[in-house]
Design a protein around this motif. Structure first.
Motif, PDB file in Angstrom:
ATOM      1  N   SER A 160       3.098 -27.728  38.339  1.00  0.00           N
ATOM      2  CA  SER A 160       4.323 -27.625  37.551  1.00  0.00           C
ATOM      3  C   SER A 160       4.298 -26.409  36.642  1.00  0.00           C
ATOM      4  O   SER A 160       5.304 -25.698  36.502  1.00  0.00           O
ATOM      5  N   ALA A 161       3.143 -26.146  36.018  1.00  0.00           N
ATOM      6  CA  ALA A 161       3.035 -25.008  35.110  1.00  0.00           C
ATOM      7  C   ALA A 161       3.098 -23.681  35.863  1.00  0.00           C
ATOM      8  O   ALA A 161       3.767 -22.734  35.428  1.00  0.00           O
ATOM      9  N   LEU A 162       2.406 -23.591  36.990  1.00  0.00           N
ATOM     10  CA  LEU A 162       2.353 -22.337  37.742  1.00  0.00           C
ATOM     11  C   LEU A 162       3.704 -21.960  38.344  1.00  0.00           C
ATOM     12  O   LEU A 162       3.949 -20.777  38.627  1.00  0.00           O
ATOM     13  N   LYS A 163       4.584 -22.925  38.521  1.00  0.00           N
ATOM     14  CA  LYS A 163       5.935 -22.610  39.004  1.00  0.00           C
ATOM     15  C   LYS A 163       6.682 -21.737  38.008  1.00  0.00           C
ATOM     16  O   LYS A 163       7.580 -20.981  38.400  1.00  0.00           O
ATOM     17  N   GLY A 164       6.306 -21.839  36.745  1.00  0.00           N
ATOM     18  CA  GLY A 164       6.987 -21.057  35.718  1.00  0.00           C
ATOM     19  C   GLY A 164       6.378 -19.689  35.496  1.00  0.00           C
ATOM     20  O   GLY A 164       6.726 -19.021  34.516  1.00  0.00           O
ATOM     21  N   LEU A 165       5.468 -19.253  36.395  1.00  0.00           N
ATOM     22  CA  LEU A 165       4.802 -17.956  36.235  1.00  0.00           C
ATOM     23  C   LEU A 165       4.991 -17.097  37.487  1.00  0.00           C
ATOM     24  O   LEU A 165       4.030 -16.750  38.175  1.00  0.00           O
ATOM     25  N   PRO A 166       6.206 -16.701  37.796  1.00  0.00           N
ATOM     26  CA  PRO A 166       6.439 -15.931  39.030  1.00  0.00           C
ATOM     27  C   PRO A 166       5.864 -14.521  38.994  1.00  0.00           C
ATOM     28  O   PRO A 166       5.663 -13.922  40.051  1.00  0.00           O
ATOM     29  N   ASN A 167       5.602 -13.979  37.805  1.00  0.00           N
ATOM     30  CA  ASN A 167       5.106 -12.602  37.691  1.00  0.00           C
ATOM     31  C   ASN A 167       3.615 -12.536  37.367  1.00  0.00           C
ATOM     32  O   ASN A 167       3.107 -11.460  37.028  1.00  0.00           O
ATOM     33  N   LEU A 168       2.920 -13.663  37.491  1.00  0.00           N
ATOM     34  CA  LEU A 168       1.498 -13.688  37.186  1.00  0.00           C
ATOM     35  C   LEU A 168       0.718 -12.835  38.177  1.00  0.00           C
ATOM     36  O   LEU A 168       0.832 -13.001  39.390  1.00  0.00           O
ATOM     37  N   VAL A 169      -0.094 -11.918  37.659  1.00  0.00           N
ATOM     38  CA  VAL A 169      -0.887 -11.017  38.490  1.00  0.00           C
ATOM     39  C   VAL A 169      -2.368 -11.383  38.439  1.00  0.00           C
ATOM     40  O   VAL A 169      -3.067 -11.314  39.451  1.00  0.00           O
ATOM     41  N   ILE A 170      -2.857 -11.788  37.262  1.00  0.00           N
ATOM     42  CA  ILE A 170      -4.278 -12.082  37.068  1.00  0.00           C
ATOM     43  C   ILE A 170      -4.440 -13.497  36.524  1.00  0.00           C
ATOM     44  O   ILE A 170      -3.788 -13.863  35.543  1.00  0.00           O
ATOM     45  N   PHE A 171      -5.306 -14.272  37.159  1.00  0.00           N
ATOM     46  CA  PHE A 171      -5.618 -15.636  36.708  1.00  0.00           C
ATOM     47  C   PHE A 171      -7.129 -15.703  36.499  1.00  0.00           C
ATOM     48  O   PHE A 171      -7.902 -15.483  37.426  1.00  0.00           O
ATOM     49  N   ARG A 172      -7.540 -16.019  35.263  1.00  0.00           N
ATOM     50  CA  ARG A 172      -8.962 -16.161  34.949  1.00  0.00           C
ATOM     51  C   ARG A 172      -9.232 -17.591  34.499  1.00  0.00           C
ATOM     52  O   ARG A 172      -8.560 -18.104  33.604  1.00  0.00           O
ATOM     53  N   ALA A 173     -10.222 -18.213  35.111  1.00  0.00           N
ATOM     54  CA  ALA A 173     -10.663 -19.554  34.720  1.00  0.00           C
ATOM     55  C   ALA A 173     -12.163 -19.469  34.442  1.00  0.00           C
ATOM     56  O   ALA A 173     -12.957 -19.323  35.368  1.00  0.00           O
ATOM     57  N   THR A 174     -12.540 -19.563  33.188  1.00  0.00           N
ATOM     58  CA  THR A 174     -13.926 -19.332  32.775  1.00  0.00           C
ATOM     59  C   THR A 174     -14.560 -20.608  32.260  1.00  0.00           C
ATOM     60  O   THR A 174     -14.026 -21.257  31.365  1.00  0.00           O
ATOM     61  N   ARG A 175     -15.687 -20.979  32.871  1.00  0.00           N
ATOM     62  CA  ARG A 175     -16.510 -22.122  32.451  1.00  0.00           C
ATOM     63  C   ARG A 175     -15.793 -23.457  32.629  1.00  0.00           C
ATOM     64  O   ARG A 175     -15.681 -24.261  31.712  1.00  0.00           O
ATOM     65  N   TRP A 176     -15.313 -23.725  33.845  1.00  0.00           N
ATOM     66  CA  TRP A 176     -14.666 -25.001  34.144  1.00  0.00           C
ATOM     67  C   TRP A 176     -15.438 -25.723  35.248  1.00  0.00           C
ATOM     68  O   TRP A 176     -16.075 -25.107  36.086  1.00  0.00           O
ATOM     69  N   ALA A 177     -15.309 -27.049  35.229  1.00  0.00           N
ATOM     70  CA  ALA A 177     -16.062 -27.855  36.184  1.00  0.00           C
ATOM     71  C   ALA A 177     -15.243 -28.274  37.393  1.00  0.00           C
ATOM     72  O   ALA A 177     -15.801 -28.719  38.385  1.00  0.00           O
ATOM     73  N   ASN A 178     -13.926 -28.164  37.326  1.00  0.00           N
ATOM     74  CA  ASN A 178     -13.095 -28.719  38.402  1.00  0.00           C
ATOM     75  C   ASN A 178     -12.025 -27.743  38.842  1.00  0.00           C
ATOM     76  O   ASN A 178     -10.822 -28.039  38.796  1.00  0.00           O
ATOM     77  N   THR A 179     -12.412 -26.572  39.273  1.00  0.00           N
ATOM     78  CA  THR A 179     -11.414 -25.618  39.739  1.00  0.00           C
ATOM     79  C   THR A 179     -10.705 -26.098  41.002  1.00  0.00           C
ATOM     80  O   THR A 179      -9.716 -25.487  41.420  1.00  0.00           O
ATOM     81  N   ASP A 180     -11.197 -27.184  41.574  1.00  0.00           N
ATOM     82  CA  ASP A 180     -10.504 -27.745  42.741  1.00  0.00           C
ATOM     83  C   ASP A 180      -9.074 -28.147  42.401  1.00  0.00           C
ATOM     84  O   ASP A 180      -8.196 -28.137  43.258  1.00  0.00           O
ATOM     85  N   SER A 181      -8.812 -28.511  41.117  1.00  0.00           N
ATOM     86  CA  SER A 181      -7.444 -28.875  40.738  1.00  0.00           C
ATOM     87  C   SER A 181      -6.504 -27.683  40.876  1.00  0.00           C
ATOM     88  O   SER A 181      -5.317 -27.844  41.162  1.00  0.00           O
ATOM     89  N   LEU A 182      -7.041 -26.474  40.686  1.00  0.00           N
ATOM     90  CA  LEU A 182      -6.238 -25.266  40.876  1.00  0.00           C
ATOM     91  C   LEU A 182      -5.845 -25.104  42.338  1.00  0.00           C
ATOM     92  O   LEU A 182      -4.670 -24.863  42.661  1.00  0.00           O
ATOM     93  N   PHE A 183      -6.816 -25.266  43.217  1.00  0.00           N
ATOM     94  CA  PHE A 183      -6.524 -25.102  44.645  1.00  0.00           C
ATOM     95  C   PHE A 183      -5.602 -26.209  45.155  1.00  0.00           C
ATOM     96  O   PHE A 183      -4.730 -25.971  45.980  1.00  0.00           O
ATOM     97  N   LEU A 184      -5.793 -27.424  44.638  1.00  0.00           N
ATOM     98  CA  LEU A 184      -4.921 -28.533  45.033  1.00  0.00           C
ATOM     99  C   LEU A 184      -3.492 -28.312  44.552  1.00  0.00           C
ATOM    100  O   LEU A 184      -2.534 -28.756  45.204  1.00  0.00           O
ATOM    101  N   ALA A 185      -3.325 -27.624  43.413  1.00  0.00           N
ATOM    102  CA  ALA A 185      -1.985 -27.341  42.908  1.00  0.00           C
ATOM    103  C   ALA A 185      -1.228 -26.442  43.872  1.00  0.00           C
ATOM    104  O   ALA A 185      -0.049 -26.685  44.179  1.00  0.00           O
ATOM    105  N   PHE A 186      -1.893 -25.398  44.385  1.00  0.00           N
ATOM    106  CA  PHE A 186      -1.246 -24.512  45.346  1.00  0.00           C
ATOM    107  C   PHE A 186      -0.955 -25.259  46.657  1.00  0.00           C
ATOM    108  O   PHE A 186       0.093 -25.045  47.280  1.00  0.00           O
TER     109      PHE A 186
END
Length: 563
Positions: free
Chosen positions: A439-465
């Motif tokens: 839901s949040a990423l839908k509001g970022l059509p011009n996003l060029v760089i995404f940084r996720a530092t020191r997280w345990a569950n980046t799978d939620s990012l891939f599942l979102a896409f």
């Protein structure tokens, strides 16, 4: 004879060193005395004697306290010429303490020869009616030559705080009379009843003022004079409402640096002098460079952010803490507050940084011009037990779904959590669920760089896409995304591979992918290299990570994972 009674070699060495130092000091003193006899002190040029006097007086003047301030007078006995030069140097007589004996005050005034005066107080003078009257009369008579005020005002407990305040003192003796040449004012007001009292206020008419520092007292919002030259404003330890502060800022069109650290009243009925302040609907500060505001309710900061107009080169830092409300309403919901708070300010920025700890979050917005906006949320905002605090990351992140941040090109999610006190059994350092991420990423059509530092569950990012793709086959989340950084973040290689493959199939290939190389130990990195322009493998360099049960556990040097 017992040899143990003899001094040790170390002790002998220490005594010899002490004796040598003493003889060395004595020798240096002897040389200085001989030098002074050969070059008599009284024959030095006047400008050298003047510099000696100025430096000596400055050292003693920093001591403060009216008895200590006169310690420098011993220099008058060194030589008749030095005494004469000192007495005829008017700049040495321009700093006057209002609690000095009246005769000394006027002696200094006469020797200053009309130069700008710097007035200070070293102790409270309100209890002494004669001294207070004399000080008030002196200010009134010399108001045209006063250049600075450095006032420490410390009324005792038995004094009525408002009647004995410095504001009341000025009102009695000066009223609305202007200080035509006052450039610097520092008022440190000690409030003995700070817990129950409300904002002490004062009137100050100083059109040439450039720097104003107030502690435990504020300017009266109902009788604000303009400060067309004020560039630095510092207000702290004031129990007040924002409606007292905003008219002050509006009176300073050239304000460059502003620091406000206050305590909001416990209830909105404690408005004091803010009951009917002038209403501010638009605040333009074209010269503003730094702005720090701490201590107010975010519902009041919303009002402020809506009428504040920031210049493109400003660096604004906003920090506020929530005062617990007796009546629960939507203003206590951070997810609802942030869109109102950041809109329209967020349009000035291109980068969003969310810094998350186990019970706090900080939002920072940055622009390519160098301006920034920081919002801090303390754990005391939440009415809950110590170990069951609600995670502020989700509401801090969810406002992106409102669509107010379409101009953002960089999103940086940083987790600073290493461990949580106590045995809670709760996983920490985890990104929001994939539904919220989508839901949040839908509001970022011009996003060029995404940084996720020191997280345990980046799978939620891939599942979102993946979720967005399954929901709408023609929808592409973040179509401008070209760089993904998973620095010090755990990931499942297969899920990452499926994500970059999907991006490439849909014509939005990643150009740069940064990951922890250790997590590819049992995986063929070439599979990822085929899907991105550049793959960067970095070492896992954090000393300790503990994401709770079911998460990642890793120590430096082990490079291991367990689930």
């Amino acid at each position: 004879m017992d040899l143990s009674d003899l001094p040790s070699d170390d002790l002998r060495s220490e005594r010899l060193a002490e004796a040598f130092n003493e003889s060395s000091i004595a020798f240096k003193v002897k040389l200085r005395r001989e030098h002074n006899l050969e070059v008599p002190f009284g024959r030095l040029p006047d400008d050298i004697l003047r510099e000696i006097s100025i430096e000596h007086v400055h050292i003693w003047r920093m001591a403060r306290g009216w008895k200590k301030c006169f310690g420098w007078r011993t220099i008058l006995a060194v030589s008749s010429r030095l005494r004469s030069v000192t007495l005829e140097t008017p700049t040495l007589w321009t700093t006057i303490s209002l609690d000095w004996p009246t005769a000394i005050i006027y002696l200094f005034r006469s020797r200053s020869k009309g130069l700008p005066l710097h007035l200070q107080t070293d102790r409270y003078i309100g209890n002494d009616e004669h001294k207070a009257q004399a000080a008030g009369k002196f200010i009134a008579l010399n108001i045209d030559v006063i250049s600075s005020l450095d006032i420490t005002w410390d009324p005792p407990f038995q004094v009525n705080i408002k009647a004995g305040s410095f504001g009341a003192f000025l009102s009695t003796h000066i009223g609305a009379q202007p200080f035509p040449h006052l450039r610097r004012a520092k008022i440190l007001h000690e409030d003995p009843d700070i817990v129950s009292s409300y904002a002490l206020t004062m009137k100050l008419n100083a059109p040439q003022l450039e720097c104003l520092h107030l502690e435990a007292i504020c300017l009266n919002p109902k009788s604000i004079f303009q400060f067309p030259r004020l560039r630095t404003l510092h207000i702290q330890e004031v129990k007040t409402n924002v409606h007292i502060i905003w008219p002050v800022l509006a009176a300073c069109p050239l304000l460059e640096s502003c620091f406000i650290d206050c305590t909001a009243p416990r209830t909105r009925s404690q408005f004091g002098d803010a009951a009917s302040p002038p209403w501010i609907s638009n605040l333009v500060l074209p010269s503003l460079k730094t702005l720090t505001i701490n201590g107010f309710e975010w519902v009041d900061i919303i009002t402020f952010s809506n009428f504040l107009r920031l210049p493109s080169d400003s660096t604004a830092k906003l920090s506020f803490e929530m005062i617990p409300s007796r009546n629960l309403d939507e203003d206590d919901d951070l997810a609802l507050v942030l869109p109102r708070l950041l809109n329209p300010l967020i349009l000035h920025y291109t980068e969003l940084v969310l810094i998350h700890a186990w019970n706090t979050s900080k939002v920072k917005l940055c622009s390519v011009e160098g301006s920034s906006l920081e919002l801090g949320f303390e754990d005391i905002l939440y009415d809950s037990t110590f170990f069951d605090l609600p995670d502020p990351l989700a509401p801090s992140f969810s406002f992106l779904s409102e669509g107010i941040a379409k101009n953002l090109t960089i999103l940086d999610l940083t987790n600073t959590t290493s461990e949580i006190p106590g045995d809670t059994g709760r996983a920490i350092g985890t990104l929001p669920c994939h539904e919220m991420m989508a839901s949040a990423l839908k509001g970022l059509p011009n996003l060029v760089i995404f940084r996720a530092t020191r997280w345990a569950n980046t799978d939620s990012l891939f599942l979102a896409f993946k979720l967005a793709c399954e929901t709408d086959a023609y929808q592409i989340l973040c179509p401008s995304l070209r760089e993904l950084s998973l620095r010090n973040s755990y990931f499942i290689p297969q899920m990452l591979l499926e994500f970059v493959q999907m991006r490439k199939r849909r014509g939005v290939e990643l150009e740069v992918l940064t990951v922890v190389g250790e997590f590819l130990a049992d995986f063929d990195p070439s599979l990822l290299e085929d899907q991105v322009t550049r793959l960067i493998e970095e070492p896992f360099d954090t000393d300790f990570f503990d994401y709770g049960e079911g998460g990642l556990y890793c120590r430096r040097g082990h490079g291991s994972t367990s689930s």
